[in-house]
Design an enzyme around this catalytic site. Structure first.
Site, short mmCIF file in Angstrom:
data_model
loop_
_atom_site.label_atom_id
_atom_site.label_comp_id
_atom_site.label_asym_id
_atom_site.label_seq_id
_atom_site.Cartn_x
_atom_site.Cartn_y
_atom_site.Cartn_z
CD GLU A 337 65.93 -63.44 -14.01
OE1 GLU A 337 66.08 -62.55 -13.15
OE2 GLU A 337 65.02 -64.28 -13.97
CG ASP A 361 63.33 -63.73 -7.93
OD1 ASP A 361 64.26 -63.14 -8.49
OD2 ASP A 361 62.38 -64.25 -8.54
#
Length: 591
Positions: A337, A361
């Site tokens: 990302e 994450d």
């Protein structure tokens, strides 16, 4: 294209310049300190690429301005990026110090009684502080005899910690961060801050639209023979996991083959964009063959790419691993990302350890009570106070399965130069490749799925940027945790079981953000974090101080914290010192 040389460590033996017996009596001892320091570093430390570190020793001992200038001329011609000054005696402070303001520097003053090495150390550090050029102090805890040529353990620890961090600083300088795409789903870390890279890291940012990746794939700007090799390697080594998509979204065999091919091509093309590929020049594509001199990269992916094309999961996971179809090799640093700040934490970890990094994450805090309610089983051992679920579809290195083994046979992630092909194969065998969930990734793709073995020491880090303050670094040392299979399966199924998982238990110290596991999760500054093998938070702290990045959260023992001596003049609270010193001196490459 000429290969850029690796930074070297310069060793500066300084000496009392008085002749008629004083200097003459110290020449051999002083130069031997320099040689011993160089030998230690050469033996114990490697560059992140695996190459042996080269030390450059001044041609003569340095007694004053003339010899100091001669030393600097030699260092400037040999790409010296870090310096260590050594002495067993009194010397002339400001006349002999390294004055380069951007070069990390340390001074080792021998703890002996015959000559006042400690007095020079104090005088030289005072000069550094007064001139605004911070330096690290190295002074042995115990007195040594004048003829003792050994390096005490506490001195060795500081020399090596300084050298590792200093080389990381020097290795990043002049490189680039390759930003492929822009902002991903509003994630702040993908709002790439050029000033941060330029002022704090000495790096440039190369911004490239994702259409450049599309162009390279569509126009075959890659090594076609290598693609066939990569496909054959994947056919031999990939185990495919469950396709959890609804029937209308499942792909047929030909479609899956096309997704695999494009995923491997993405890995090849991102790699070529980072470091170049001379094979492209042989095809007449000279400009494309050069690459962008990138030491780290990020790929936006979501959603402007992934709504139409295969996601970056396979490419990122393979690039960040220590092996691919070409065998065992240095891992790349590629952030999912385009989270450039997590990419920087990955870069720090790789430069300090030479190992692959786990991008994840920071997904869920599971309290002991919640786990027992959901599974009917109690957490125990390292997990007894709760766990954090680290999981992400993208760029977790396959090394993260921890199928490599240390000298005691325990699971670990090794520097790439220590990894055997058998260990690389074991990591691949522990990984499944699961079709991407259509609702998230309409263009398809494959996500790696593995479970990190338990009991492995890790350091979790993250860089954040705070308006009005600048960058800060977070550090949490802890361990991976192995849960009973039934417990893992139940907890994993509640999120996305097609992604790689690490269950993480931070080490608690009973105060602040490390009062309990919930507080660690609550104080984490962003949605992403990085796992680096080992309890290496002290190395991160030293590196951050060199770059003038304050550490806002850590659980490293105070005795291991090693920062420039001038930090002590910025108050009595050790963490407040760090903030005040970083603000006072400003970013390393400030303009």
């Amino acid at each position: 294209m000429k290969k850029i040389s690796l930074p070297k460590i310069g060793i500066r033996p300084v000496i009392d310049g008085r002749r008629m017996g004083v200097r003459e009596s110290l020449e051999e001892q002083t130069m031997n300190m320099a040689k011993a320091t160089a030998a230690l570093i050469t033996e114990k430390i490697r560059h992140a690429c695996g190459a042996q570190v080269e030390c450059v020793i001044a041609d003569t001992c340095i007694a004053g301005m003339a010899e100091s200038a001669a030393c600097e001329e030699k260092f400037s011609s040999q790409n010296v990026g870090v310096t260590i000054t050594v002495t067993p005696c009194w010397c002339y402070g400001s006349e002999t110090i390294d004055m380069d303001p951007m070069r990390p520097k340390a001074i080792w003053g021998f703890n002996g009684t015959e000559r006042p090495g400690a007095v020079y150390l104090a005088a030289a550090l005072a000069a550094h502080s007064q001139k605004g050029i911070p330096a690290f102090s190295i002074y042995g805890h115990d007195v040594q005899d004048a003829d003792d040529t050994s390096i005490p353990a506490d001195v060795e620890e500081k020399l090596l910690r300084f050298a590792r961090a200093g080389l990381a600083v020097a290795s990043m300088k002049g490189k680039s961060y390759l930003s492929v795409g822009g902002v991903s789903m509003g994630i702040a870390g993908s709002i790439v801050d050029h000033n941060f890279f330029e002022s704090w890291l000495g790096m440039k940012v190369q911004a490239v639209d994702m259409t450049e990746l599309r162009r390279r794939i569509d126009q075959k700007i890659y090594d076609e023979a290598e693609l066939e090799m990569a496909l054959a390697w994947a056919d031999k080594n990939f185990r495919y996991g469950e396709d959890q998509n609804a029937s209308q979204y499942k792909r047929n065999e030909a479609q899956n083959r096309a997704v695999l091919k494009e995923s491997l091509l993405m890995a090849m093309c991102i790699r070529d964009m980072m470091q170049g590929n001379k094979t492209l020049a042989d095809k007449g594509l000279v400009e494309e063959s050069l690459g962008y001199n990138a030491i780290a990269a990020g790929f936006q992916g979501q959603r402007h790419w992934t709504d139409q094309y295969p996601n970056g999961d396979t490419a990122e996971a393979l690039l960040n691993s220590s092996f691919d179809w070409n065998g065992v090799r240095e891992p790349f640093v590629v952030a999912t990302e385009n989270d450039s700040l997590n990419g920087v934490a990955m870069l720090f970890g790789h430069q300090l350890t030479g190992t692959a990094q786990i991008f994840a994450d920071v997904r869920t805090y599971w309290s002991p009570e919640a786990v027992e309610r959901v599974t009917g089983q109690a957490l125990s051992a390292l997990a007894e106070h709760g766990i954090i679920h680290l999981i992400n579809s993208g760029s977790a290195a396959l090394d993260g399965a921890c199928k490599q083994r240390d000298s005691e046979g325990k699971p670990t992630m090794k520097p790439h130069w220590e990894i055997s092909q058998q260990e690389a194969d074991a990591c691949l065998a522990a990984t499944e490749w699961c079709p991407a969930i259509h609702e998230y990734f309409r263009g398809g793709g494959y996500s790696s799925r593995f479970l990190t073995e338990g009991g492995v020491p890790f350091t979790m880090t993250r860089v954040n940027i705070i308006k009005g303050l600048g960058p800060v670094l977070q550090i949490a040392e802890g361990w991976s945790v192995e849960l009973p299979k039934a417990m893992h399966d139940q907890l994993d199924a509640r999120t996305n079981s097609t992604w790689p998982t690490t269950w993480f238990a931070p080490r608690l110290i009973g105060k602040g953000p490390f009062t309990d596991v919930y507080s660690v999760m609550a104080n984490w500054g962003a949605n992403h974090g990085v796992l680096t093998i080992g309890h290496v938070g002290a190395d991160f702290i030293t590196l951050a101080a060199m770059l003038r990045i304050p550490v806002c959260m850590h659980n490293v023992e105070e005795a291991k914290i090693y920062r420039p001596s001038a930090w002590a003049a910025h108050g009595m609270d050790i963490e407040g010192q760090d903030y005040r010193a970083c603000q006072n001196y400003g970013p390393l490459y400030k303009r």
